[in-house]
Design a protein around this motif. Structure first.
Motif, mmCIF file in Angstrom:
data_model
loop_
_atom_site.group_PDB
_atom_site.id
_atom_site.type_symbol
_atom_site.label_atom_id
_atom_site.label_comp_id
_atom_site.label_asym_id
_atom_site.label_seq_id
_atom_site.Cartn_x
_atom_site.Cartn_y
_atom_site.Cartn_z
ATOM 1 N N ALA A 297 7.371 29.881 39.305
ATOM 2 C CA ALA A 297 7.597 30.100 37.872
ATOM 3 C C ALA A 297 8.424 31.352 37.635
ATOM 4 C CB ALA A 297 6.253 30.201 37.153
ATOM 5 N N SER A 298 8.280 32.349 38.519
ATOM 6 C CA SER A 298 9.041 33.588 38.359
ATOM 7 C C SER A 298 10.536 33.356 38.502
ATOM 8 C CB SER A 298 8.579 34.623 39.394
ATOM 9 O OG SER A 298 8.754 34.119 40.715
ATOM 10 N N ALA A 299 10.929 32.407 39.375
ATOM 11 C CA ALA A 299 12.356 32.105 39.545
ATOM 12 C C ALA A 299 12.911 31.450 38.301
ATOM 13 C CB ALA A 299 12.561 31.204 40.763
ATOM 14 N N LEU B 148 24.619 27.117 40.308
ATOM 15 C CA LEU B 148 24.106 28.138 41.212
ATOM 16 C C LEU B 148 24.635 29.527 40.867
ATOM 17 C CD1 LEU B 148 22.533 28.856 43.836
ATOM 18 C CD2 LEU B 148 24.674 28.443 45.081
ATOM 19 N N LEU B 149 25.919 29.624 40.500
ATOM 20 C CA LEU B 149 26.571 30.928 40.394
ATOM 21 C C LEU B 149 26.787 31.442 38.981
ATOM 22 C CD1 LEU B 149 29.281 30.563 43.197
ATOM 23 C CD2 LEU B 149 27.128 31.830 43.295
ATOM 24 N N ILE B 150 26.713 30.569 37.965
ATOM 25 C CA ILE B 150 27.062 31.040 36.626
ATOM 26 C C ILE B 150 26.061 32.070 36.112
ATOM 27 C CG2 ILE B 150 25.895 29.099 35.471
ATOM 28 C CD1 ILE B 150 29.021 31.094 34.320
ATOM 29 N N ARG B 151 24.783 31.905 36.413
ATOM 30 C CA ARG B 151 23.793 32.856 35.904
ATOM 31 C C ARG B 151 23.958 34.245 36.514
ATOM 32 N NH1 ARG B 151 21.087 27.871 36.253
ATOM 33 N NH2 ARG B 151 20.166 27.148 34.278
ATOM 34 N N PRO B 152 24.034 34.370 37.862
ATOM 35 C CA PRO B 152 24.246 35.727 38.403
ATOM 36 C C PRO B 152 25.582 36.338 37.983
ATOM 37 C CG PRO B 152 24.305 34.061 40.162
ATOM 38 C CD PRO B 152 23.773 33.397 38.934
ATOM 39 N N LEU B 153 26.601 35.511 37.769
ATOM 40 C CA LEU B 153 27.886 36.059 37.325
ATOM 41 C C LEU B 153 27.763 36.633 35.915
ATOM 42 C CD1 LEU B 153 30.923 36.454 37.894
ATOM 43 C CD2 LEU B 153 31.316 34.220 36.822
ATOM 44 N N ALA C 200 13.097 34.160 35.577
ATOM 45 C CA ALA C 200 14.188 35.109 35.799
ATOM 46 C C ALA C 200 15.539 34.481 35.492
ATOM 47 C CB ALA C 200 14.151 35.616 37.238
ATOM 48 N N ASN C 201 15.670 33.188 35.768
ATOM 49 C CA ASN C 201 16.920 32.470 35.478
ATOM 50 C C ASN C 201 17.023 32.057 34.014
ATOM 51 O OD1 ASN C 201 18.594 32.382 37.703
ATOM 52 N ND2 ASN C 201 17.616 30.596 38.611
ATOM 53 N N GLN C 202 15.951 32.297 33.242
ATOM 54 C CA GLN C 202 15.886 31.818 31.852
ATOM 55 C C GLN C 202 16.175 30.319 31.808
ATOM 56 O OE1 GLN C 202 18.102 34.331 29.089
ATOM 57 N NE2 GLN C 202 17.783 36.134 30.384
ATOM 58 N N PHE C 203 15.559 29.615 32.755
ATOM 59 C CA PHE C 203 15.813 28.182 32.907
ATOM 60 C C PHE C 203 15.195 27.417 31.739
ATOM 61 C CE2 PHE C 203 14.534 23.958 34.329
ATOM 62 C CZ PHE C 203 15.681 23.495 34.948
ATOM 63 N N ASP C 204 15.972 26.575 31.116
ATOM 64 C CA ASP C 204 15.469 25.641 30.108
ATOM 65 C C ASP C 204 16.351 24.414 30.103
ATOM 66 O OD1 ASP C 204 17.450 25.666 27.704
ATOM 67 O OD2 ASP C 204 17.184 27.787 28.185
ATOM 68 N N THR D 178 18.575 20.943 38.032
ATOM 69 C CA THR D 178 17.211 21.395 38.312
ATOM 70 C C THR D 178 17.151 22.197 39.601
ATOM 71 O OG1 THR D 178 16.395 19.382 37.228
ATOM 72 C CG2 THR D 178 14.822 20.640 38.535
ATOM 73 N N VAL D 179 17.777 21.668 40.668
ATOM 74 C CA VAL D 179 17.730 22.343 41.961
ATOM 75 C C VAL D 179 18.456 23.685 41.900
ATOM 76 C CG1 VAL D 179 18.471 22.201 44.370
ATOM 77 C CG2 VAL D 179 17.454 20.209 43.267
ATOM 78 N N SER D 180 19.673 23.687 41.353
ATOM 79 C CA SER D 180 20.432 24.944 41.278
ATOM 80 C C SER D 180 19.769 25.944 40.348
ATOM 81 C CB SER D 180 21.859 24.656 40.804
ATOM 82 O OG SER D 180 22.515 23.786 41.696
ATOM 83 N N GLY D 181 19.153 25.442 39.276
ATOM 84 C CA GLY D 181 18.462 26.332 38.344
ATOM 85 C C GLY D 181 17.196 26.939 38.911
ATOM 86 N N GLY D 182 16.715 26.384 40.025
ATOM 87 C CA GLY D 182 15.526 26.936 40.661
ATOM 88 C C GLY D 182 15.826 27.997 41.690
ATOM 89 N N ILE D 183 17.095 28.268 41.948
ATOM 90 C CA ILE D 183 17.485 29.314 42.889
ATOM 91 C C ILE D 183 17.847 30.567 42.094
ATOM 92 C CG2 ILE D 183 19.097 30.002 44.703
ATOM 93 C CD1 ILE D 183 19.513 27.013 45.288
ATOM 94 N N TYR D 184 17.038 31.595 42.241
ATOM 95 C CA TYR D 184 17.318 32.854 41.551
ATOM 96 C C TYR D 184 17.861 33.853 42.557
ATOM 97 C CZ TYR D 184 16.630 37.294 39.162
ATOM 98 O OH TYR D 184 16.833 38.537 38.605
ATOM 99 N N ILE D 185 19.041 34.361 42.288
ATOM 100 C CA ILE D 185 19.661 35.371 43.141
ATOM 101 C C ILE D 185 19.224 36.732 42.624
ATOM 102 C CG2 ILE D 185 21.822 36.292 44.048
ATOM 103 C CD1 ILE D 185 23.089 33.575 43.574
ATOM 104 N N ARG D 186 18.326 37.400 43.363
ATOM 105 C CA ARG D 186 17.803 38.699 42.948
ATOM 106 C C ARG D 186 18.885 39.773 43.039
ATOM 107 N NH1 ARG D 186 13.502 37.376 46.400
ATOM 108 N NH2 ARG D 186 14.352 38.875 47.909
ATOM 109 N N GLY D 187 18.687 40.775 42.225
ATOM 110 C CA GLY D 187 19.617 41.899 42.253
ATOM 111 C C GLY D 187 20.724 41.719 41.231
ATOM 112 N N ASN D 188 21.274 42.815 40.818
ATOM 113 C CA ASN D 188 22.350 42.763 39.829
ATOM 114 C C ASN D 188 23.424 43.767 40.218
ATOM 115 O OD1 ASN D 188 23.721 42.132 37.360
ATOM 116 N ND2 ASN D 188 23.013 44.108 36.581
#
Length: 480
Positions: free
Chosen positions: A318-320, A158-163, A323-327, A118-128
């Motif tokens: 909610a935007s984070a 934390l890192l799998i989504r931006p990767l 953006a992370n497609q958190f579910d 939950t905590v890691s899924g709430g951190i969205y690293i902006r930019g691609n």
């Protein structure tokens, strides 16, 4: 999204209350005799083998059925063990074993994973950024460092989504996720008790907090550096292959990096503090829950982790999450499958704990030389191979106890043996998807983003061709 989370948390809470009430209503049953693995036949391991084969084969041959019913399959194998076990050994021992698996192992395990997820899924690293070999290798290296401080689960989430986002314009990126599992979800967590559950159990048993970083740093550096080099070369080759069939990147490149959901960095620190508190704080206050001793530090840790998860879900913009497609899908999959694994593994662990008198006596005898001294190489491979398919935390404890269970002796005169046990439990969790919980979570997230991950045996082909040769080299250098 919020409604989904509320339904999941609410359902989980109702299940938890029902399970606790059922266990507390049968204190006489749950406090009965201890399971003696020496009395068990290898046939009691069939349900565990069944759930492993289901995880391996059903997604390959029955993908639609597995996707919709994997929870029912896990429940089937759990009952295939529990009901015959109750009939043969009596409901008292069955309920006692169930209570221990749930209260002492599974529930704390799921609470910690849920908090980190939950905590890691709430951190969205902006930019691609563009998923070039140099950038991908750098992300894997950063993840390896973070894993020992925030846990392999925390670093992975934390890192799998931006990767994945950095590589979503490439046709072939499954290898990126495979190496992410090797490095971030496993090998990187080998330097502190915060990194991986086996090391935390050793810490609770009296192993010094900084012992692992002093004694298996060289092994970790060799493994991680070798994997990063192999990955860089492979990724350069795969990038050339992708260039021949260009694909439109759904998320265009931007160098404006930043973070949303920054409050979760504070909450992540709270998770680490709660885990450390439960290890350092010793208290005589304890309760008997269905025959299982629950101490005040462990209770406060779990309640604190639940509170942290709820705070994270409430405070994260909610935007984070969007953006992370958190579910909750990956977390639900891990929770359901590991519920079946934690129950069906009960007789297997008991048989291992029976030592030379149990059905796996040959495995235990194999780690001892003819002169009675421990064989570090065999400890490394026995701990590692079993950790590839069993829960690596109890496997670590089995061989920790086999080696004498005296932390002062193991940290000094038997330091090589303890290093072999620690390295085997952590490193070889990468050999299969089920070797470590983050492996399956990363796989589930990758597949939800459209990455075609290898099958169970396909992944093992990767690990056997890349990891096993490195483990052989390590054996000759450090564990002879």
């Amino acid at each position: 999204m919020a409604q989904l989370g509320q339904r999941y948390v609410g359902g989980d809470r109702r299940w938890g209350r029902a399970a606790a009430a059922a266990l507390l209503a049968t204190p006489g049953w749950a406090s009965a005799a201890t399971l003696n693995g020496a009395d068990l036949s290898l046939l009691w391991g069939v349900p565990f083998a069944g759930i492993l084969l289901s995880i391996a084969l059903m997604p390959l041959f029955l993908p639609s059925f597995w996707h919709h019913h994997f929870g029912k399959v896990a429940a089937f194998w759990a009952l295939a063990f529990l009901l015959p076990f109750a009939a043969v050994f009596g409901p008292s021992l069955a309920v006692g074993s169930l209570a221990h698996a749930l209260v002492a192992e599974y529930i704390p395990f799921v609470i910690l994973l849920t908090a980190l997820f939950t905590v890691s899924g709430g951190i969205y690293i902006r930019g691609n950024l563009h998923g070039a070999p140099g950038l991908n290798t750098a992300i894997l290296a950063i993840g390896a460092v973070l894993a020992s401080f925030m846990g392999t689960t925390g670093a992975s989430m934390l890192l799998i989504r931006p990767l994945i986002r950095a590589n979503d314009g490439r046709r072939s990126c499954a290898h990126v996720v495979v190496f992410f599992i090797f490095i971030v979800s496993n090998a990187g967590g080998s330097l502190t008790p915060l990194g991986d559950p086996p090391l935390f159990l050793g810490f609770l048993k009296g192993v010094d907090f900084f012992w692992t970083v002093r004694h298996i740093f060289a092994e970790t550096f060799f493994l991680v550096a070798s994997l990063l080099l192999i990955f860089y070369v492979l990724d350069r080759y795969m990038l050339r292959f992708d260039a021949q069939k260009p694909r439109t990147d759904p998320t265009p490149d931007t160098h404006g990096l930043g973070f949303e959901g920054k409050i979760n960095f504070v909450l992540l620190g709270a998770v680490i503090a709660l885990v450390l508190m439960s290890g350092f704080w010793k208290s005589d206050i304890q309760w008997d829950v269905a025959g299982v001793v629950v101490t005040l530090p462990s209770l406060l840790r779990d309640l604190g982790l639940i509170g942290v998860a709820l705070l994270s879900f409430k405070l994260t913009p909610a935007s984070a999450h969007a953006a992370n497609q958190f579910d909750w899908g990956p977390m639900q999959e891990v929770a359901k499958l590991f519920a079946g694994i934690f129950l069906t593994i009960i007789p297997v662990i008991a048989m291992l704990q029976a030592g030379i008198n149990g059905p796996f006596g040959a495995v235990v005898r194999a780690v001892t030389r003819p002169d009675g001294t421990p064989d570090p190489a065999m400890y490394f491979w026995a701990t590692g191979l079993l950790s590839s398919f069993l829960d690596n935390a109890p496997t670590y404890l089995v061989f920790f106890n086999t080696a004498g269970a005296d932390p002062q002796v193991l940290m000094t005169s038997m330091g090589t043996t303890l290093a072999a046990i620690s390295a085997g439990a952590v490193f070889m969790g990468a050999n299969t998807y089920i070797g470590n919980a983050p492996n399956m979570m990363v796989k589930a997230i990758a597949e939800s983003r459209g990455v075609r991950m290898p099958s169970f045996f396909g992944y093992m082909a990767w690990s056997c061709s890349i990891l096993v040769p490195l483990f052989i080299v390590m054996t000759f250098i450090w564990f002879r």
